[in-house]
Design a protein around this motif. Structure first.
Motif, PDB file in Angstrom:
ATOM      1  N   ASP A  88       8.711   5.429  25.747  1.00 24.48           N
ATOM      2  CA  ASP A  88       8.649   4.205  24.939  1.00 24.48           C
ATOM      3  C   ASP A  88       7.559   3.269  25.465  1.00 24.48           C
ATOM      4  N   ALA A  89       7.505   3.103  26.772  1.00 27.23           N
ATOM      5  CA  ALA A  89       6.493   2.244  27.382  1.00 27.23           C
ATOM      6  C   ALA A  89       5.168   2.987  27.585  1.00 27.23           C
ATOM      7  N   GLY A  90       5.202   4.319  27.512  1.00 25.66           N
ATOM      8  CA  GLY A  90       3.993   5.111  27.713  1.00 25.66           C
ATOM      9  C   GLY A  90       3.530   5.141  29.149  1.00 25.66           C
ATOM     10  N   VAL A  91       4.499   5.296  30.081  1.00 32.63           N
ATOM     11  CA  VAL A  91       4.154   5.316  31.497  1.00 32.63           C
ATOM     12  C   VAL A  91       4.889   6.442  32.233  1.00 32.63           C
ATOM     13  N   VAL A  92       4.301   6.830  33.337  1.00 34.92           N
ATOM     14  CA  VAL A  92       4.894   7.795  34.265  1.00 34.92           C
ATOM     15  C   VAL A  92       4.940   7.113  35.617  1.00 34.92           C
ATOM     16  N   ARG A  93       6.104   7.181  36.265  1.00 34.76           N
ATOM     17  CA  ARG A  93       6.265   6.552  37.574  1.00 34.76           C
ATOM     18  C   ARG A  93       6.183   7.628  38.652  1.00 34.76           C
ATOM     19  N   VAL A  94       5.234   7.486  39.553  1.00 34.49           N
ATOM     20  CA  VAL A  94       5.082   8.417  40.674  1.00 34.49           C
ATOM     21  C   VAL A  94       5.818   7.807  41.857  1.00 34.49           C
ATOM     22  N   ARG A  95       6.940   8.424  42.240  1.00 32.95           N
ATOM     23  CA  ARG A  95       7.723   7.889  43.346  1.00 32.95           C
ATOM     24  C   ARG A  95       8.011   8.936  44.412  1.00 32.95           C
ATOM     25  N   GLN A  96       7.666  10.190  44.113  1.00 32.71           N
ATOM     26  CA  GLN A  96       7.841  11.273  45.090  1.00 32.71           C
ATOM     27  C   GLN A  96       6.804  12.352  44.804  1.00 32.71           C
ATOM     28  N   THR A  97       6.643  13.231  45.775  1.00 35.27           N
ATOM     29  CA  THR A  97       5.655  14.292  45.648  1.00 35.27           C
ATOM     30  C   THR A  97       6.079  15.495  46.477  1.00 35.27           C
ATOM     31  N   PHE A  98       5.604  16.648  46.082  1.00 36.98           N
ATOM     32  CA  PHE A  98       5.799  17.843  46.895  1.00 36.98           C
ATOM     33  C   PHE A  98       4.574  18.011  47.774  1.00 36.98           C
ATOM     34  N   THR A  99       4.803  18.280  49.060  1.00 45.85           N
ATOM     35  CA  THR A  99       3.709  18.596  49.973  1.00 45.85           C
ATOM     36  C   THR A  99       4.059  19.893  50.682  1.00 45.85           C
ATOM     37  N   GLU A 100       3.025  20.646  51.023  1.00 47.16           N
ATOM     38  CA  GLU A 100       3.256  21.908  51.715  1.00 47.16           C
ATOM     39  C   GLU A 100       3.268  21.657  53.214  1.00 47.16           C
TER      40      GLU A 100
END
Length: 158
Positions: A88-100
């Protein structure tokens, strides 16, 4: 790699000259040897990205589009959950990530820096594809990632 190695060697030898007085002068004096000349990374044109997305299995189209147009890294886009996407707002929240992690494999955790935690705008043109993906492949649970949700590669189970 060679430029980084040269800089390290030069720093070690500068210590031998200035602090330890083991050498009278630093033998590392090759002009430009400490400068990196990395090749420019190839970038797909807009038409190529759209063609790639269209050629993908429908389960992965949104992945290509969101990764490209939200400028996400693989570890970020693969860690997204339903709660991170607001169509609805047209956003993606980056709050975590995968790292090797060597010897462990892929580990889910926070981004390396505070700047890595961010809210990214998604172009309105790809929101329909993102909504279709969520409806077809992701359960309603906010913590869910892409799952079968009663469908298999875009085909309904009978």
């Amino acid at each position: 790699m060679a430029a980084k190695s040269y800089r390290l060697l030069r720093a070690v030898l500068m210590t031998a000259v200035n602090e330890d007085e083991l050498l009278r002068r630093n033998p590392c004096r090759i002009p430009g040897a400490d400068q990196e000349k990395a090749a420019e990374r190839p970038v797909l044109a807009l038409a190529q990205v759209l063609k790639l997305a269209e050629s993908m299995n429908e389960r992965y189209r949104a992945l290509v589009l969101v990764t490209t147009f939200a400028c996400l890294r693989w570890g970020e886009v693969s860690a997204l959950q339903r709660q991170d996407i607001d169509t609805d707002a047209g956003v993606v929240r980056v709050r975590q990530t995968f790292t090797e992690v060597r010897g462990v494999g892929m580990v889910l955790g926070p981004p390396k820096s505070r700047a890595g935690r961010r809210v990214v705008s998604v172009p309105a043109a790809i929101l329909p594809a993102l909504r279709e993906h969520l409806a077809a492949f992701v359960d309603d649970n906010p913590e869910d990632k892409a799952k079968a949700k009663g469908k298999k590669a875009g085909k309904k189970r009978g």
